[in-house]
Design an enzyme around this catalytic site. Structure first.
Site, PDB file in Angstrom:
ATOM      1  CG  HIS A  26      -1.962   0.964   1.276  1.00 41.10           C
ATOM      2  ND1 HIS A  26      -1.777   2.255   1.700  1.00 41.10           N
ATOM      3  CD2 HIS A  26      -3.270   0.867   0.911  1.00 41.10           C
ATOM      4  CE1 HIS A  26      -2.922   2.916   1.602  1.00 41.10           C
ATOM      5  NE2 HIS A  26      -3.846   2.094   1.123  1.00 41.10           N
ATOM      6  CE1 TYR A  27      -1.826   6.795   0.823  1.00 38.13           C
ATOM      7  CE2 TYR A  27      -3.112   5.274  -0.516  1.00 38.13           C
ATOM      8  CZ  TYR A  27      -3.048   6.295   0.416  1.00 38.13           C
ATOM      9  OH  TYR A  27      -4.205   6.798   0.942  1.00 38.13           O
ATOM     10  NE  ARG A  28      -3.257   5.921   4.504  1.00 43.12           N
ATOM     11  CZ  ARG A  28      -4.562   5.755   4.535  1.00 43.12           C
ATOM     12  NH1 ARG A  28      -5.078   4.605   4.931  1.00 43.12           N
ATOM     13  NH2 ARG A  28      -5.359   6.746   4.194  1.00 43.12           N
TER      14      ARG A  28
END
Length: 181
Positions: free
Chosen positions: A128-130
């Site tokens: 995920h981008y997080r």
């Protein structure tokens, strides 16, 4: 073994330096935990072969640290290239977490992600981008509750799997001593 979108992927890389434009990844390890930070599985620990000219780019700190830990010898003897390391790591992760769901977790994980983006983009896309960056919590504790920092000490082996285990233990420590969640 069960795929769960709440599981967290922890990653650590060892590199020949800090600049992804000029340095290379020489070791990768991963661990999957559940949402409560219990280790579910340890992934492959892979020393990635790099030619001598890449190893020669290491500064004194990297050369001494990675030689003393035995990592340089493992890199020189390794049959793994980056593509093989990517494939084996993704094969492990697919057993535990769907693609694009887990944030990438670790200490100063933004630096590792920069290297993944440059040298292992197919693996970088798995996350995920997080981020879950334990070093962010450490920096906030240093400013807001510095007495907490005295209670946790790292061995600092600079071996990827050891570093991940320490990051997980450190986050558990902060959860107990800082957060009341």
């Amino acid at each position: 073994m069960a795929i769960n979108d709440q599981n967290l992927i922890w990653v650590d890389l060892e590199m020949t330096g800090l600049d992804p434009e000029t340095h290379k990844i020489i070791e990768i390890a991963s661990i999957v935990t559940d949402a409560q930070l219990n280790i579910l599985a340890e992934g492959p620990v892979i020393a990635i072969h790099q030619p001598e000219e890449e190893l020669a780019k290491m500064d004194n700190w990297c050369t001494n640290t990675h030689t003393n830990s035995g990592l340089v010898a493992r890199v020189q003897e390794s049959k793994y290239d980056e593509e093989a390391a990517i494939a084996e790591t993704i094969a492990f992760l697919e057993q535990w977490v769907p693609k694009g769901v887990s944030p990438i977790c670790g200490n100063s994980i933004g630096q590792d992600r920069r290297f993944l983006y440059k040298h292992m983009p197919r693996l970088e896309e798995y996350f995920h981008y997080r981020y879950v960056d334990v070093s962010t919590i450490k920096e906030l504790a240093r400013r807001w509750k510095p007495e907490v920092l005295d209670g946790f000490t790292k061995a600092g082996t600079h071996l990827a799997l050891d570093d991940i285990r320490e990051s997980i233990a450190e986050l558990k420590y902060y959860r107990q001593h800082i957060f009341t969640i």
